[in-house]
Design a protein around this motif. Structure first.
Motif, PDB file in Angstrom:
ATOM      1  N   THR A 205      19.431   0.520   8.225  1.00 29.32           N
ATOM      2  CA  THR A 205      19.793  -0.172   9.469  1.00 29.32           C
ATOM      3  C   THR A 205      19.843  -1.694   9.370  1.00 29.32           C
ATOM      4  N   ALA A 208      21.961  -2.927  12.129  1.00 28.93           N
ATOM      5  CA  ALA A 208      21.511  -2.899  13.521  1.00 28.93           C
ATOM      6  C   ALA A 208      21.863  -4.161  14.321  1.00 28.93           C
ATOM      7  N   ASP A 212      24.109  -4.264  17.718  1.00 26.45           N
ATOM      8  CA  ASP A 212      23.577  -4.854  18.959  1.00 26.45           C
ATOM      9  C   ASP A 212      24.504  -5.934  19.520  1.00 26.45           C
ATOM     10  N   LEU A 227      18.073   7.918  16.594  1.00 31.05           N
ATOM     11  CA  LEU A 227      17.307   6.684  16.592  1.00 31.05           C
ATOM     12  C   LEU A 227      17.127   6.188  18.021  1.00 31.05           C
ATOM     13  N   GLU A 228      15.918   5.735  18.308  1.00 29.99           N
ATOM     14  CA  GLU A 228      15.595   5.289  19.663  1.00 29.99           C
ATOM     15  C   GLU A 228      16.495   4.150  20.123  1.00 29.99           C
ATOM     16  N   LYS A 229      16.828   3.243  19.198  1.00 27.66           N
ATOM     17  CA  LYS A 229      17.660   2.091  19.560  1.00 27.66           C
ATOM     18  C   LYS A 229      19.133   2.454  19.742  1.00 27.66           C
ATOM     19  N   PHE A 230      19.539   3.581  19.149  1.00 27.76           N
ATOM     20  CA  PHE A 230      20.947   3.969  19.193  1.00 27.76           C
ATOM     21  C   PHE A 230      21.068   5.425  19.638  1.00 27.76           C
ATOM     22  N   GLY A 283       9.788  -1.896  12.484  1.00 32.48           N
ATOM     23  CA  GLY A 283      10.440  -1.553  13.744  1.00 32.48           C
ATOM     24  C   GLY A 283      11.764  -2.257  13.960  1.00 32.48           C
ATOM     25  N   ARG A 284      11.922  -3.434  13.353  1.00 32.75           N
ATOM     26  CA  ARG A 284      13.194  -4.155  13.468  1.00 32.75           C
ATOM     27  C   ARG A 284      14.344  -3.342  12.903  1.00 32.75           C
ATOM     28  N   TYR A 285      14.037  -2.446  11.959  1.00 32.69           N
ATOM     29  CA  TYR A 285      15.070  -1.661  11.279  1.00 32.69           C
ATOM     30  C   TYR A 285      14.897  -0.161  11.508  1.00 32.69           C
ATOM     31  N   ASP A 286      14.178   0.198  12.568  1.00 27.92           N
ATOM     32  CA  ASP A 286      13.939   1.609  12.899  1.00 27.92           C
ATOM     33  C   ASP A 286      13.245   2.353  11.755  1.00 27.92           C
TER      34      ASP A 286
END
Length: 321
Positions: A205, A208, A212, A227-230, A283-286
């Motif tokens: 990621t 990412a 974003d 993925l939580e962010k995506f 966490g920045r990169y899942d």
């Protein structure tokens, strides 16, 4: 006379053993070098630098990161083969280490010639395309590839890396032909994708921030859940492919490193993994911490050697093919 000779020999052996014992007890008394397999600025570099900083504070000596990209992520492991087994040179061990012997002639053994210290994490992977790409979904990607065999190109972070091989397995399962373009790391790969030099990219990621900012689109991700962010990006499993890839990696030392030194390194890096700063960097990169003890990591390495052999043979990439 014979008894005196034996006693003398034993005493002499004990004298020669003393420096090694003392060295293990005082370890570390100088900086430690940690070689990582990818360039500066990418997910591996950013997260490993934070881990190294944490570990250095615990050990009382700085852990200095050295980037050594290329050769499918195997250069750090190769560097261990010519390093002293004193714990002052350690290296990241990506999955590419367990493949190299099947595709290239090497004079070292990935299992026997590395002391496995600790596994620390793994990656969150996915395939991305530019935001203005005609491929809005994975179905669009496959349809174009089937209509234009071999004309759809994609980049990865290098030959025989997990992004490369997983995409090739995926292409086989989807019955499409793709053209692979290797890069040395995420930064170069993203520049090429954003510059229009390639049509898609398979990577961890590092993409990412560009997703974003609206510059890239995610077609799929490779974990066992979204993925939580995506949350809008489907997993390969959801798309009908029995593929999950998170490519765990950890830290190794040269063969022959004393168990005492391995334990000190293990204990320090385990504690470093638990620091909030490291968890935040991941966490920045899942990414998430994936801990394996020295024994468990060694067993994982042995098991992975077998599974990677099957992948290499399935793709027809084994030596002599």
């Amino acid at each position: 006379m014979f008894r005196r000779t034996l006693i003398g020999a034993a005493a002499l052996a004990a004298v020669f053993a003393l420096p090694a014992v003392a060295s293990a007890q005082s370890f570390p008394d100088k900086p430690i070098k940690l070689i990582i397999a990818f360039p500066a600025g990418g997910p591996t570099d950013v997260t490993m630098r934070q881990l190294a900083d944490n570990a250095g504070k615990i050990l009382g000596q700085p852990v200095i990161v050295e980037n050594k990209p290329g050769a499918g992520g195997t250069l750090p492991a190769q560097a261990l083969q010519t390093s002293q087994s004193d714990g002052y040179t350690i290296a990241q061990i990506p999955l590419g280490v367990f493949r190299i012997g099947y595709t290239t002639k090497i004079n070292w053994d990935p299992i026997k010639d590395i002391s496995y210290v600790i596994n620390v994490t793994g990656y969150a992977f996915g395939m991305v395309v530019p935001a203005d790409s005609p491929f809005k979904t994975w179905k669009d990607f496959v349809s174009y590839a089937k209509a234009n065999p071999g004309k759809l190109n994609y980049g990865s972070t290098g030959n025989l890396t997990s992004p490369h091989l997983t995409t090739e397995v995926l292409a086989q399962k989807a019955d499409i032909q793709l053209q692979h373009v290797p890069f040395k790391g995420s930064a170069d790969l993203m520049q090429a994708l954003l510059g229009g030099h390639i049509m898609a990219a398979s990577d961890s990621t590092g993409w990412a921030p560009y997703v974003d900012s609206g510059k890239l689109r995610v077609l799929n991700t490779w974990g066992d859940k979204r993925l939580e962010k995506f949350p809008d990006a489907p997993t390969l499993k959801e798309l009908g492919y029995d593929i999950v890839q998170n490519s765990p990696f950890g830290i190794g030392a040269p063969k022959g490193t004393s168990p005492e030194v391995v334990k000190k390194l293990h204990d320090a890096f385990k504690k470093a993994m638990e620091e909030p700063s490291y968890v935040a960097a991941l966490g920045r990169y899942d990414m998430v911490p994936i801990y394996m003890s020295s024994a468990d990591y060694t067993a994982f390495a042995q098991k992975t050697m077998s599974s990677e052999k099957a992948v290499i043979e399935k793709l027809g990439l084994a030596k002599g093919n």
